[in-house]
Design a protein around this motif. Sequence first.
Motif, PDB file in Angstrom:
ATOM      1  N   SER A  44      -5.163  -1.612   3.139  1.00  0.00           N
ATOM      2  CA  SER A  44      -3.956  -2.181   4.023  1.00  0.00           C
ATOM      3  C   SER A  44      -3.500  -3.357   3.273  1.00  0.00           C
ATOM      4  O   SER A  44      -3.834  -4.104   2.530  1.00  0.00           O
ATOM      5  CB  SER A  44      -4.429  -2.631   5.469  1.00  0.00           C
ATOM      6  OG  SER A  44      -3.350  -2.865   6.066  1.00  0.00           O
ATOM      7  N   ALA A  45      -1.913  -3.372   3.458  1.00  0.00           N
ATOM      8  CA  ALA A  45      -1.274  -4.421   2.944  1.00  0.00           C
ATOM      9  C   ALA A  45      -0.129  -4.981   3.732  1.00  0.00           C
ATOM     10  O   ALA A  45      -0.011  -4.212   4.746  1.00  0.00           O
ATOM     11  CB  ALA A  45      -0.940  -4.155   1.459  1.00  0.00           C
ATOM     12  N   ASP A  94      -4.170   8.492   9.070  1.00  0.00           N
ATOM     13  CA  ASP A  94      -4.420   7.437   8.122  1.00  0.00           C
ATOM     14  C   ASP A  94      -3.407   6.304   8.204  1.00  0.00           C
ATOM     15  O   ASP A  94      -3.712   5.153   7.737  1.00  0.00           O
ATOM     16  CB  ASP A  94      -4.381   7.907   6.657  1.00  0.00           C
ATOM     17  CG  ASP A  94      -5.740   8.933   6.541  1.00  0.00           C
ATOM     18  OD1 ASP A  94      -6.456   8.660   7.220  1.00  0.00           O
ATOM     19  OD2 ASP A  94      -5.734   9.531   5.465  1.00  0.00           O
ATOM     20  N   ILE A  95      -2.121   6.494   8.406  1.00  0.00           N
ATOM     21  CA  ILE A  95      -1.137   5.349   8.397  1.00  0.00           C
ATOM     22  C   ILE A  95      -1.167   4.584   9.490  1.00  0.00           C
ATOM     23  O   ILE A  95      -1.266   3.421   9.453  1.00  0.00           O
ATOM     24  CB  ILE A  95       0.710   6.193   8.818  1.00  0.00           C
ATOM     25  CG1 ILE A  95       0.851   7.028   7.596  1.00  0.00           C
ATOM     26  CG2 ILE A  95       1.383   5.101   9.097  1.00  0.00           C
ATOM     27  CD1 ILE A  95       2.207   7.884   8.006  1.00  0.00           C
ATOM     28  N   ILE A  96      -1.870   5.089  10.756  1.00  0.00           N
ATOM     29  CA  ILE A  96      -2.120   4.220  11.747  1.00  0.00           C
ATOM     30  C   ILE A  96      -3.411   3.316  11.328  1.00  0.00           C
ATOM     31  O   ILE A  96      -3.582   2.134  11.801  1.00  0.00           O
ATOM     32  CB  ILE A  96      -2.363   4.944  12.964  1.00  0.00           C
ATOM     33  CG1 ILE A  96      -1.282   5.650  13.670  1.00  0.00           C
ATOM     34  CG2 ILE A  96      -3.116   4.207  14.228  1.00  0.00           C
ATOM     35  CD1 ILE A  96      -1.419   6.790  14.776  1.00  0.00           C
ATOM     36  N   ALA A  97      -4.255   3.903  10.552  1.00  0.00           N
ATOM     37  CA  ALA A  97      -5.521   3.238  10.498  1.00  0.00           C
ATOM     38  C   ALA A  97      -5.244   2.320   9.330  1.00  0.00           C
ATOM     39  O   ALA A  97      -5.726   1.080   9.396  1.00  0.00           O
ATOM     40  CB  ALA A  97      -6.487   4.193   9.802  1.00  0.00           C
ATOM     41  N   LEU A  98      -4.168   2.307   8.460  1.00  0.00           N
ATOM     42  CA  LEU A  98      -3.751   1.296   7.530  1.00  0.00           C
ATOM     43  C   LEU A  98      -2.880   0.084   8.212  1.00  0.00           C
ATOM     44  O   LEU A  98      -3.100  -1.251   7.902  1.00  0.00           O
ATOM     45  CB  LEU A  98      -2.835   1.943   6.505  1.00  0.00           C
ATOM     46  CG  LEU A  98      -3.557   2.734   5.380  1.00  0.00           C
ATOM     47  CD1 LEU A  98      -2.656   3.750   4.707  1.00  0.00           C
ATOM     48  CD2 LEU A  98      -4.398   2.170   4.276  1.00  0.00           C
ATOM     49  N   THR A 151      -9.131   0.470   5.444  1.00  0.00           N
ATOM     50  CA  THR A 151      -9.191   0.895   4.155  1.00  0.00           C
ATOM     51  C   THR A 151      -9.398   2.528   4.265  1.00  0.00           C
ATOM     52  O   THR A 151     -10.276   2.929   5.272  1.00  0.00           O
ATOM     53  CB  THR A 151     -10.011   0.268   3.123  1.00  0.00           C
ATOM     54  OG1 THR A 151      -9.736  -0.961   3.007  1.00  0.00           O
ATOM     55  CG2 THR A 151     -10.080   1.055   1.970  1.00  0.00           C
ATOM     56  N   VAL A 152      -8.398   3.153   3.512  1.00  0.00           N
ATOM     57  CA  VAL A 152      -8.365   4.799   3.703  1.00  0.00           C
ATOM     58  C   VAL A 152      -9.017   5.405   2.123  1.00  0.00           C
ATOM     59  O   VAL A 152      -8.175   4.875   1.188  1.00  0.00           O
ATOM     60  CB  VAL A 152      -6.938   5.266   4.183  1.00  0.00           C
ATOM     61  CG1 VAL A 152      -7.113   6.877   3.989  1.00  0.00           C
ATOM     62  CG2 VAL A 152      -6.857   4.808   5.403  1.00  0.00           C
ATOM     63  N   CYS A 180       0.869  -1.184   0.058  1.00  0.00           N
ATOM     64  CA  CYS A 180      -0.228  -0.049   0.098  1.00  0.00           C
ATOM     65  C   CYS A 180       1.018   1.178  -0.048  1.00  0.00           C
ATOM     66  O   CYS A 180       1.761   1.164   0.659  1.00  0.00           O
ATOM     67  CB  CYS A 180      -0.831  -0.002   1.341  1.00  0.00           C
ATOM     68  SG  CYS A 180      -1.532   1.427   1.603  1.00  0.00           S
ATOM     69  N   ILE A 181       0.590   2.105  -0.899  1.00  0.00           N
ATOM     70  CA  ILE A 181       1.158   3.273  -0.965  1.00  0.00           C
ATOM     71  C   ILE A 181       0.377   4.474  -0.571  1.00  0.00           C
ATOM     72  O   ILE A 181      -0.474   4.801  -1.176  1.00  0.00           O
ATOM     73  CB  ILE A 181       1.896   3.393  -2.433  1.00  0.00           C
ATOM     74  CG1 ILE A 181       2.946   2.276  -2.679  1.00  0.00           C
ATOM     75  CG2 ILE A 181       2.691   4.918  -2.470  1.00  0.00           C
ATOM     76  CD1 ILE A 181       3.433   2.386  -4.203  1.00  0.00           C
TER      77      ILE A 181
END
Length: 205
Positions: free
Chosen positions: A103-104, A72-76, A81-82, A34-35
Motif C-alpha cells: 500500500s502507498a 485486493d484494491i480494498i486491501a491496499l 500488502t498483497v 502502488c500499481i
Amino acid sequence: MNQPIVIGISGGSGSGKTSFIKKLRSVFNEEEICIISQDDYYRPRDEQVADAQGVKNFDLPVSIDDEELIYDIIALKDGKTVTRQEYTFNNETKTPGIITMKSAPVIIVEGLFVLHFEKIRKALDYSIFIEAKENLKVIRRIKRDQLERNYPLEDVLYRYENHVMIAFDKYIAPYKELTDIVINNNVNFDKGFEILVGFIKSKTQ
C-alpha cells in the motif's frame, strides 16, 4: 495515515497503458505509489470463453476475476500488502513470478475493464483514459503479443479483428466520457504524463 488516493487508468488494447505505467514506475518508488494491474487477474485458460472458431477470448470482462481484483484494491486501501502470481498468458517461454504490492499514498489501478466493473469504478477517486488511433493500436498489439506473449502474427490479427475491436466498442469506449482526464497517445503521452506526475507529487511529498 490518510487513506490512499486511487486512480484508475483505462484505454483500449495498444493505447499505451503499459508504457505509461512503466514510465510511472521510473519516476516514483513503491513507497510513493502502488500499481495493481488487471492483467494479473485473468481467470485460468480453461475458464475462458471460446468464440465460434474455438479461439479463447481474453478480451471480455468475464475473462477477469473482478471479485479478487476489487478485494485486493480494498486491501491496499486499508494499508495491507498483497501478493499474487504473475499471469503469463500461457507463454511457455516465461516463468511466472510472484508480485508483491505494498500500500502507498497513491494506488494506480490499470487495465482494459477497470472502468467497466462498477465496484472498481466506485472505488476510484480519479480516472484516466488513454486513447490512440486504431492503426497505432494494432501495431503496438502486434509487437507486444509477438514479443511478450509468443503469439503468431495470424493469431494476433484474428484476435484483434474478432475480439479486441468488438470489446473496445462495447466495454471500454463508452466510459471515456466519464473519465476525469483523457490522454492522447497518437504521438506521445508526455503532456498528460507530466500532469499526472505533478498531481501525484502533490499527494506524496
